[in-house]
Every structure is written in structure tokens, then in C-alpha cells.
Design an enzyme around this catalytic site. Structure first.
Site, PDB file in Angstrom:
ATOM      1  N   GLU A  42      -5.314   3.141 -10.023  1.00  0.00           N
ATOM      2  CA  GLU A  42      -5.938   1.852  -9.715  1.00  0.00           C
ATOM      3  C   GLU A  42      -7.092   1.573 -10.668  1.00  0.00           C
ATOM      4  OE1 GLU A  42      -6.222   0.811  -5.309  1.00  0.00           O
ATOM      5  OE2 GLU A  42      -6.061   2.993  -5.242  1.00  0.00           O
TER       6      GLU A  42
ATOM      7  N   TRP B 269      -8.951   5.530   0.164  1.00  0.00           N
ATOM      8  CA  TRP B 269      -9.572   6.088  -1.034  1.00  0.00           C
ATOM      9  C   TRP B 269      -8.763   5.643  -2.242  1.00  0.00           C
ATOM     10  CZ3 TRP B 269      -8.056   9.709   2.886  1.00  0.00           C
ATOM     11  CH2 TRP B 269      -6.752  10.189   2.738  1.00  0.00           C
TER      12      TRP B 269
ATOM     13  N   CYS C 243       0.832  -1.200   0.000  1.00  0.00           N
ATOM     14  CA  CYS C 243       0.000   0.000   0.000  1.00  0.00           C
ATOM     15  C   CYS C 243       0.870   1.255   0.000  1.00  0.00           C
ATOM     16  CB  CYS C 243      -0.939   0.000   1.205  1.00  0.00           C
ATOM     17  SG  CYS C 243      -1.986   1.478   1.301  1.00  0.00           S
TER      18      CYS C 243
END
Length: 365
Positions: A250, A245, A72
Site C-alpha cells: 500500500e 494495519w 479488503c
């Protein structure tokens, strides 16, 4: 003989529990010294083969699991994760209703809030609840007789499964939200349709290409991952949907662009009048940039939180520096941290990372 839960690390539950409790007290000085809590935990494991986290420990576990998520890039705000403790919910319908509430609270009228809803842990003789969907909102993929897929090919297998379980299918568009498939101990897997008002979607247009809206593209606003297990202190929480968010790439560089997903680049290039006869024309690159421009512009137009990959890369560098000052190493997997568009133009490209696994964390089942 008391059955003891075995954590994924291979260390004993007692060792994992002690390491976690000490970490919690070390990072939360107001909690006081860990001695008394360690005695409680050891006693519970000895008598019952497991123990329970306090609400404060659970919140710490969830936030640190995000901090330790090496794939992440958006971890700068890990301390702001909203933790919803729903360990008391023990029915499939209850899990479903809380997932709907999660989507509503996380959307927050477009100002997306990082959030996690934690359901019951797995315990000796009890597997705990499970959400079979990869994310709370995912689009169906209907296999046609000719082998092609209408919708999202990534979800074709799940689509077939839920249809066998009785889902009649959606309207038959490329963006039909799948029902949630929820399983709890003592119940068969059950299907639940998401209320339309809980699936907030953004139609995709373009600031300079009027025809872009004719493509009929859209995407949901809240990326709530629901197929990972929260692992902390040797305890497993197999149902713990969480979201941040979206970063624009992505959707624009993966979900709508990948050949095994919606594969929109050839159509966009055609409408742009680009030659697709040879790779050297860079038609894919030019179409990809415009698709990402469209996604970012559309979310901004709809007033829904989204970050671009340059901003998120800079935030990650700030996260690295904050963690360095705190004396902590930052696990990161280069191939996931570097954005799939213009990676070399971002600061996260030009360095190495510690590709390691720390606990607490989110793990794939």
C-alpha cells in the site's frame, strides 16, 4: 406524516432493519430469538421514522461490514475489530478529540489494533457528523505555480480547501499532516490540527542501500479511513473512522511509487545506477522491489505492525475457507485483492471471486 430514513439499497427501512436484526440473532445465538427486538424496531420506525441499534448490534454491524468489504484483503481477523461506540458525541470538537484517541489506542505502542469509532447516525432531518478527510492522517499537497505539487498530489484539493478555511499550512515539507476537517449538524466545518504525538510515523531506510535514508521518506503508521459511511440495517453512520494495519505494498507500491502520488521510482532507479532508457531493462520493477523491501524493513525496525503481500494473500485464502465452512459467500473484487506487486506469485491471483455487495458494509459518500 412521519419521515422515514431511506437506505442506499432501495429497500424500505423496515425491510433492511428486519434483515439485519434476523442476521444479528442468527449469528449471535446468545441474543435469543429476534421476535421481541423486531417488535421494538417496528414500533420505533412507525413512531419516529427511524430506530437505534443496541451496542451489541452496532459492534456486530461494524465487524460484518469489514467482513463484507470486497476490496479488503485483510479480513481474516474481522471478529477482532475493536468497536468504540461514540454515538453520543455531538460536537465537532468532540469528534476531533475522539479521533485523536482513536489514533492513540489503535497505534498501541506499535502493535496496531484493528479499530473503529462510530459516531452518531444520520436520522430524519439530521445528516449526522462528517469527517471530510479521506484518512485521519494524510499529507498535504501544495500546488506550486508551475503546476507541480510538493507533498501528496492526491490531497492537493483538500489542502487548498483547508487553507481557504484558515489553515496556514505546515512546515512546507513533503510530509505535512493535514488538519482534520469536521462538520456536525448546526456547526460550520471546523479545522483541528492533529497533535504531533498522535501522528506516529516511520522513517524509511533500507537494509542494504545506505543512501536510501537520504531520500527523506516516511509514512504514518495507522491507516484510518474516515470518509466512508457505515451502512447497517438501513441506518447510516457517516462518520465511522476505521483501521487495520498496513500491507507493505500500500505504501511501497502505491503511495510512494504511483506516478500521480510521490513517484519515487525514477529517483530510486537513478541512485541504484539502473538504466531508464527503455522499459525492457525492468528498471521500474527493480526499483519497486527495493522500495518495498525498504518499507517492510523500516516498519519492522520501528516495531510497528505491517504485513507483506505474500503473508496477507495466504491469510485471505484462510479467510475464504473459514467463510466457506460457515456457509457464507465472500465478496471480493479481483483488482483490489491481488497485490500490486508480484500478484501472480500469490495464491489470490489464480482464482475468481464473487464481486457482489452485501450488507452491512462501508460505502463511499
Amino acid at each position: 406524516m412521519t419521515e422515514v430514513t431511506v437506505p442506499a439499497s432501495g429497500r424500505s427501512l423496515e425491510d433492511e432493519a428486519e434483515a439485519f436484526v434476523r442476521q444479528f440473532h442468527d449469528e449471535n445465538p446468545d441474543a435469543g430469538p429476534p421476535g421481541g427486538r423486531l417488535e421494538e424496531v417496528r414500533r420505533s420506525i412507525g413512531e419516529h421514522g427511524t430506530y437505534a441499534h443496541t451496542s451489541a448490534e452496532l459492534a456486530h454491524a461494524a465487524r460484518v461490514a469489514w467482513r463484507n468489504s470486497k476490496r479488503c484483503i485483510g479480513r481474516l481477523y474481522w471478529r477482532n475489530l475493536v468497536v468504540r461506540d461514540r454515538r453520543h458525541v455531538n460536537t465537532a470538537e468532540g469528534v476531533y478529540l475522539e479521533c485523536v484517541a482513536h489514533l492513540r489506542h489503535a497505534f498501541a505502542h506499535g502493535r496496531i489494533r484493528p479499530m473503529i469509532t462510530v459516531f452518531a447516525r444520520a436520522a430524519p432531518g439530521c445528516a449526522g457528523p462528517r469527517i471530510h478527510n479521506e484518512q485521519l492522517v494524510r499529507y498535504a499537497g501544495y500546488r506550486r505555480d508551475d503546476g507541480t505539487v510538493l507533498g501528496d498530489p492526491r490531497n492537493a484539493a483538500l489542502t487548498e480547501r483547508v487553507m481557504k478555511l484558515g489553515w496556514p499550512g505546515g512546515p512546507g515539507t513533503s510530509f505535512d499532516p493535514l488538519p482534520l476537517l469536521v462538520e456536525t449538524p448546526g456547526e460550520r466545518p471546523r479545522l483541528f490540527d492533529l497533535p504531533a504525538e498522535s501522528v506516529h510515523e516511520v522513517p524509511i531506510g533500507h537494509p542494504d542501500l545506505p543512501w536510501f535514508g537520504e531520500l527523506g521518506l516516511r509514512w504514518h503508521a495507522v491507516p484510518a479511513i474516515s470518509d466512508m459511511t457505515l451502512l447497517a440495517g438501513g441506518l447510516r453512520y457517516p462518520a465511522a473512522p476505521f483501521n487495520g494495519w498496513y500491507m507493505g505494498t500500500e505504501i511501497g507500491a502505491r503511495n510512494l511509487a504511483d506516478d500521480d502520488r510521490y513517484a519515487m521510482l525514477p529517483e530510486i532507479a537513478h541512485r541504484m545506477g539502473l538504466s531508464t532508457a527503455a522499459h525492457r531493462t525492468l528498471w521500474k520493477d527493480r526499483a519497486l522491489v527495493e522500495l518495498n523491501v525498504a518499507v517492510l524493513w523500516s516498519f519492522q525496525r520501528s516495531r510497528v505492525t505491517m504485513s507483506d503481500h505474500h503473508t496477507e494473500a495466504e491469510r485471505f485464502m484462510r479467510h475464504l475457507e473459514r467463510e466457506r465452512r460457515a456457509g457464507r459467500r465472500v465478496p471480493a473484487e479481483w483488482a483490489w485483492i491481488v497485490p500490486p506487486l508480484s500478484g501472480a506469485a500469490t495464491p489470490v491471483f489464480h482464482r475468481y471471486y464473487d464481486d457482489m455487495d452485501l450488507l452491512p458494509n462501508f460505502i463511499h459518500r
